[in-house]
Design a protein around this motif. Sequence first.
Motif, mmCIF file in Angstrom:
data_model
loop_
_atom_site.group_PDB
_atom_site.id
_atom_site.type_symbol
_atom_site.label_atom_id
_atom_site.label_comp_id
_atom_site.label_asym_id
_atom_site.label_seq_id
_atom_site.Cartn_x
_atom_site.Cartn_y
_atom_site.Cartn_z
ATOM 1 N N ARG A 1 5.644 6.845 17.654
ATOM 2 C CA ARG A 1 5.018 7.666 18.259
ATOM 3 C C ARG A 1 3.941 7.144 18.973
ATOM 4 N NH1 ARG A 1 5.431 11.527 13.409
ATOM 5 N NH2 ARG A 1 3.744 10.428 12.499
ATOM 6 N N ASN A 2 3.329 6.063 18.294
ATOM 7 C CA ASN A 2 2.133 5.485 19.042
ATOM 8 C C ASN A 2 2.521 4.685 20.474
ATOM 9 O OD1 ASN A 2 0.141 2.543 18.938
ATOM 10 N ND2 ASN A 2 -0.661 4.629 18.767
ATOM 11 N N ALA B 1 5.246 6.666 12.972
ATOM 12 C CA ALA B 1 3.930 6.287 13.228
ATOM 13 C C ALA B 1 3.745 5.517 14.393
ATOM 14 C CB ALA B 1 2.900 6.173 12.118
ATOM 15 N N SER B 2 4.462 4.353 14.278
ATOM 16 C CA SER B 2 4.441 3.057 15.326
ATOM 17 C C SER B 2 5.042 3.479 16.594
ATOM 18 C CB SER B 2 4.820 1.935 14.714
ATOM 19 O OG SER B 2 5.280 1.044 15.815
ATOM 20 N N LEU C 1 -6.552 2.933 19.428
ATOM 21 C CA LEU C 1 -7.146 2.889 18.216
ATOM 22 C C LEU C 1 -6.352 2.293 17.117
ATOM 23 C CD1 LEU C 1 -9.694 5.694 17.107
ATOM 24 C CD2 LEU C 1 -10.227 3.243 18.029
ATOM 25 N N TYR C 2 -5.067 2.768 17.182
ATOM 26 C CA TYR C 2 -3.652 2.435 16.151
ATOM 27 C C TYR C 2 -2.965 1.232 16.975
ATOM 28 C CZ TYR C 2 -5.855 6.711 14.395
ATOM 29 O OH TYR C 2 -6.603 7.470 14.073
ATOM 30 N N LEU D 1 -8.161 7.336 21.649
ATOM 31 C CA LEU D 1 -7.756 7.412 20.329
ATOM 32 C C LEU D 1 -6.456 6.849 20.084
ATOM 33 C CD1 LEU D 1 -8.353 10.126 17.904
ATOM 34 C CD2 LEU D 1 -5.873 10.067 18.512
ATOM 35 N N PRO D 2 -5.308 6.991 20.908
ATOM 36 C CA PRO D 2 -4.048 6.357 20.559
ATOM 37 C C PRO D 2 -4.145 4.819 20.449
ATOM 38 C CG PRO D 2 -3.996 7.877 22.325
ATOM 39 C CD PRO D 2 -5.239 7.796 21.923
ATOM 40 N N ASP E 1 7.004 6.874 7.263
ATOM 41 C CA ASP E 1 5.776 7.361 7.819
ATOM 42 C C ASP E 1 5.252 6.163 8.918
ATOM 43 O OD1 ASP E 1 3.245 8.695 8.195
ATOM 44 O OD2 ASP E 1 2.239 7.000 7.045
ATOM 45 N N LYS E 2 5.259 5.092 8.554
ATOM 46 C CA LYS E 2 4.880 3.707 9.131
ATOM 47 C C LYS E 2 5.701 3.634 10.180
ATOM 48 C CE LYS E 2 3.481 -0.835 8.223
ATOM 49 N NZ LYS E 2 3.811 -2.144 7.184
ATOM 50 N N LEU F 1 7.696 14.097 15.341
ATOM 51 C CA LEU F 1 6.865 14.790 14.344
ATOM 52 C C LEU F 1 7.643 15.657 13.307
ATOM 53 C CD1 LEU F 1 4.270 16.304 17.027
ATOM 54 C CD2 LEU F 1 4.003 14.463 15.617
ATOM 55 N N GLY G 1 3.792 10.443 24.321
ATOM 56 C CA GLY G 1 2.452 10.705 24.528
ATOM 57 C C GLY G 1 2.613 12.528 24.550
ATOM 58 N N PHE G 2 1.782 13.102 23.834
ATOM 59 C CA PHE G 2 1.562 14.512 23.645
ATOM 60 C C PHE G 2 0.620 15.346 24.278
ATOM 61 C CE2 PHE G 2 3.508 12.602 19.753
ATOM 62 C CZ PHE G 2 4.757 13.493 19.546
#
Lengths: 233, 415
Positions: free
Chosen positions: A81-82, A78-79, A109-110, A106-107, A74-75, A54, A86-87
């Motif tokens: 983290r996804n 983001a991938s 969805l991405y 939610l996670p 960012d991309k 983060l 897990g946070f």
Amino acid sequence: MLKLNNINKTYQTDKIETIALNNIDLTVNKGEFISIMGPSGCGKSTLLNIIGLLDKPSSGHIFIAEHKIESYQDKVVASLRNQKIGFIFQSFHLINDLRVLDNVELPLLYRDISAKERRKLALAALERVGLSARTAHFPSQLSGGQQQRVAIARAIVGKPDLLLADEPTGNLDSHMGNEIMKILESLHQDDGTTIVMVTHDEAQAKRTQRIVRVYDGQLLDSNNSPLHLQASA
Amino acid sequence: MYKNYLVMAWKVLLRRKMFTFISLFGISLTLAVLLIASTLFDNYIYPNGPEKRAANFVNISGVVLLSKKRNSVQNGALGFHFLANNVARLKTPEIMSWYTRNSEVSSFIDNDRLQNLMRRTDDKYWQILDFDFIEGRYYTAQEFASGAMVMVISESTKVEFFGKQSALGNKITVANQTFQVIGVVEDVYELEHYAHSDMWVPYTTFADTNYKQHILGDWNALLYHSNTAKIPAMQSEYLDLLASDFVSVDPVKFATAYSAADTKFIAFSRQISSDDDYRTQSTTIGSALLLLAFAFMVLPSINLININVSRIMERSSEIGVRKSFGATSKQLVIQFLMENILLTAVGAVIGLAISTLILWQLELSQALPGADFQYTWHTVLYGMVMILIFGLLSGVYPAYKMSKLDPVTALKGGA
């Protein structure tokens, strides 16, 4: 599983340079459950944010599941983290507009997963934390402990390699805190999940396999001496 | 993924009822007002009654006359002398028609006095303007030339005089002249200024020929060309003719003439600004109106931007969470824009319903007699452009601001 090499983090304001993290070296093995302790403002959360991608370190390298983090685009992050992380947050950070089940989904969805599959995985995760009867509730209709269990379900639904928990019991009473610790222990023992937990609570820290102490942005060894000073001595 | 965004947007809108209500109220009301205004405007510029060929004609309604010493100015509608000696010499128009403004005339049925509007026109008038005949016909070139005492009336005039039965062959006496009804047309919307009236008769039926001597009077001229591209040529030919070779009844008293052949849009601009000077081309008011419409839309947009930005503050923790769990900035921007577009689209549907209802009531109320409002493709296009501008104006900036939000700061609740 997780390796930090010589991580530094400095915040630059107009005239002052604040060192938040100083030469941090840390290795967490696969399946390990460790806790990070230290006084307020010592850099624990900064460290966790850097591990969780983060925040970006000023210098040094991070390896997550053998993967060296080269780019903070960012991309890319983001991938990562996804897929890998897990946070769990101290103040749960559930989305109040969404029902419990949607929060847990939610996670996913991405990720490229069908709605049916998402639902199945989310229900399984809720079952894992003992909340399968509360899927249609909104977060505000749940107790603090229940909300944190939803947050844990959300963190584990994507089966990440690494679970990061930032004072997960900090907003809960001791009874509920204990419940949450039991779930984390079970995730570690039964599922072999790797967990890094920041905590203020010595008793809870002792329930983990290893305690890492941070003071003034530096890691201390078991004698409470800065590790990197020892190394250079 | 997009379906999910829509579902999510829908859920968010349903959950935040107050925000949704305030936003929808603003959006739908603004769009309704703009749609009504643009429909009224559109129906004026592109009428669907007898003036439906408005793109093919221009109208001359007035003239400004200056004395030789330039110390006296007179203006007003055209006189027949002016038409016959100047307008008649134009080469570009395919068809030219001369007709009077409406005048109020009285007639009596069983001692009841009836007031009606009447125009005197030539036969070409019926070729340029496309009236819908309920029965009968308009007067022929021959009838016009011979000064036949014939009359075309509107439907409501027919009902007024003859009830439900056919009016053809019946007689109407107005201004001490008796005419035979040879045609009945559908009522004409009042804002179709060149066509609107209750009765139409050939101008060759005037009791005397004095009208032919006046340079100012109450005449108008329509200039028609089947090719719309010829409109500017007709306009400039007319201006050139007046500038270089103006024929006057009195070269000292009326030495110079200013006038213009106006499209509906320019005529509208002149009317709004009461500009009858003709020394300027009055387009500024029209442009100002468009600007006003834009400003009118910008205001609620700014308001919505404001609401959206503060909503981001409120939702910063959600943004932090989504970023933590793998959302890219782009995905968040799309999600936020979807919410905004959905909101605007729902607002648009409500706005359309409100404006349809109001226009319908306006037609029923007969506040604007003869009005038949239609959403033409122009109006629909205006509406869609408005919605697009609205959605973009109010959504893009907040979405951009949100995408720049750092996840750590967002999780702490700062934006």
